[in-house]
Design a protein around this motif. Structure first.
Motif, PDB file in Angstrom:
ATOM      1  N   LEU A  18      -3.318  -8.222  -0.988  1.00  0.00           N
ATOM      2  CA  LEU A  18      -3.695  -8.783   0.300  1.00  0.00           C
ATOM      3  C   LEU A  18      -4.155 -10.227   0.177  1.00  0.00           C
ATOM      4  O   LEU A  18      -4.029 -11.004   1.113  1.00  0.00           O
ATOM      5  CB  LEU A  18      -4.774  -7.929   0.951  1.00  0.00           C
ATOM      6  N   HIS A  19      -4.677 -10.603  -0.988  1.00  0.00           N
ATOM      7  CA  HIS A  19      -5.105 -11.982  -1.237  1.00  0.00           C
ATOM      8  C   HIS A  19      -4.756 -12.317  -2.687  1.00  0.00           C
ATOM      9  O   HIS A  19      -4.944 -11.481  -3.572  1.00  0.00           O
ATOM     10  CB  HIS A  19      -6.615 -12.114  -1.013  1.00  0.00           C
ATOM     11  N   PRO A  20      -4.264 -13.513  -2.936  1.00  0.00           N
ATOM     12  CA  PRO A  20      -3.849 -13.860  -4.310  1.00  0.00           C
ATOM     13  C   PRO A  20      -4.954 -13.696  -5.361  1.00  0.00           C
ATOM     14  O   PRO A  20      -4.659 -13.424  -6.518  1.00  0.00           O
ATOM     15  CB  PRO A  20      -3.430 -15.330  -4.204  1.00  0.00           C
ATOM     16  N   ILE A  24      -6.876  -6.054  -7.213  1.00  0.00           N
ATOM     17  CA  ILE A  24      -6.278  -4.776  -6.819  1.00  0.00           C
ATOM     18  C   ILE A  24      -5.112  -5.055  -5.884  1.00  0.00           C
ATOM     19  O   ILE A  24      -4.985  -6.133  -5.317  1.00  0.00           O
ATOM     20  CB  ILE A  24      -7.299  -3.825  -6.139  1.00  0.00           C
ATOM     21  N   ALA A  25      -4.251  -4.063  -5.761  1.00  0.00           N
ATOM     22  CA  ALA A  25      -3.122  -4.147  -4.836  1.00  0.00           C
ATOM     23  C   ALA A  25      -2.979  -2.787  -4.163  1.00  0.00           C
ATOM     24  O   ALA A  25      -3.586  -1.804  -4.584  1.00  0.00           O
ATOM     25  CB  ALA A  25      -1.846  -4.514  -5.587  1.00  0.00           C
ATOM     26  N   ILE A  26      -2.174  -2.733  -3.130  1.00  0.00           N
ATOM     27  CA  ILE A  26      -1.908  -1.496  -2.404  1.00  0.00           C
ATOM     28  C   ILE A  26      -0.517  -1.003  -2.805  1.00  0.00           C
ATOM     29  O   ILE A  26       0.451  -1.775  -2.798  1.00  0.00           O
ATOM     30  CB  ILE A  26      -1.948  -1.717  -0.876  1.00  0.00           C
ATOM     31  N   ALA A  27      -0.421   0.275  -3.155  1.00  0.00           N
ATOM     32  CA  ALA A  27       0.875   0.857  -3.545  1.00  0.00           C
ATOM     33  C   ALA A  27       1.726   1.077  -2.297  1.00  0.00           C
ATOM     34  O   ALA A  27       1.306   1.743  -1.363  1.00  0.00           O
ATOM     35  CB  ALA A  27       0.659   2.178  -4.271  1.00  0.00           C
ATOM     36  N   ARG A  28       2.933   0.523  -2.277  1.00  0.00           N
ATOM     37  CA  ARG A  28       3.868   0.712  -1.160  1.00  0.00           C
ATOM     38  C   ARG A  28       4.565   2.055  -1.245  1.00  0.00           C
ATOM     39  O   ARG A  28       5.100   2.547  -0.269  1.00  0.00           O
ATOM     40  CB  ARG A  28       4.942  -0.378  -1.172  1.00  0.00           C
ATOM     41  N   ARG A  29       4.617   2.609  -2.441  1.00  0.00           N
ATOM     42  CA  ARG A  29       5.254   3.905  -2.670  1.00  0.00           C
ATOM     43  C   ARG A  29       4.410   4.640  -3.700  1.00  0.00           C
ATOM     44  O   ARG A  29       3.555   4.041  -4.342  1.00  0.00           O
ATOM     45  CB  ARG A  29       6.683   3.733  -3.183  1.00  0.00           C
ATOM     46  N   HIS A  54      -2.533   3.788  -1.518  1.00  0.00           N
ATOM     47  CA  HIS A  54      -3.792   3.726  -2.260  1.00  0.00           C
ATOM     48  C   HIS A  54      -3.885   2.439  -3.064  1.00  0.00           C
ATOM     49  O   HIS A  54      -2.885   1.801  -3.364  1.00  0.00           O
ATOM     50  CB  HIS A  54      -3.938   4.937  -3.183  1.00  0.00           C
ATOM     51  N   LYS A  55      -5.107   2.098  -3.447  1.00  0.00           N
ATOM     52  CA  LYS A  55      -5.357   0.895  -4.240  1.00  0.00           C
ATOM     53  C   LYS A  55      -5.025   1.161  -5.706  1.00  0.00           C
ATOM     54  O   LYS A  55      -5.206   2.264  -6.204  1.00  0.00           O
ATOM     55  CB  LYS A  55      -6.821   0.479  -4.128  1.00  0.00           C
ATOM     56  N   VAL A  56      -4.586   0.115  -6.376  1.00  0.00           N
ATOM     57  CA  VAL A  56      -4.301   0.180  -7.806  1.00  0.00           C
ATOM     58  C   VAL A  56      -4.794  -1.124  -8.440  1.00  0.00           C
ATOM     59  O   VAL A  56      -4.625  -2.203  -7.872  1.00  0.00           O
ATOM     60  CB  VAL A  56      -2.787   0.409  -8.077  1.00  0.00           C
ATOM     61  N   ALA A  57      -5.466  -1.013  -9.586  1.00  0.00           N
ATOM     62  CA  ALA A  57      -5.944  -2.201 -10.301  1.00  0.00           C
ATOM     63  C   ALA A  57      -4.746  -2.907 -10.933  1.00  0.00           C
ATOM     64  O   ALA A  57      -3.904  -2.265 -11.547  1.00  0.00           O
ATOM     65  CB  ALA A  57      -6.954  -1.819 -11.373  1.00  0.00           C
TER      66      ALA A  57
END
Length: 65
Positions: A18-20, A24-29, A54-57
């Motif tokens: 969501l921000h550079p 963490i990031a959000i799993a698209r699948r 869900h979030k992933v580091a």
């Protein structure tokens, strides 16, 4: 870089930050152990099942951070 959400998730776009500056990031699948993802740090190997949404580091996060 804009992400075209209508495209199918690949190892290059399976997560969305969501921000550079986020670690963490959000799993698209759904992600499963052994999946390989692309990040600014290079290739990351998924260690645990991560359901879509869900979030992933995407880098090491120390306890308490």
């Amino acid at each position: 870089m804009l992400l075209q959400i209508e495209t199918l998730p690949t190892s290059e776009n399976a997560t969305v930050k969501l921000h550079p500056a986020d670690n963490i990031a959000i799993a698209r699948r759904g992600l499963t152990p052994g999946d390989s993802l692309h990040s600014a740090l290079g290739r990351l190997n998924v260690q645990e099942v991560v359901p879509a949404g869900h979030k992933v580091a995407v880098e090491a996060i120390l306890k308490g951070q």
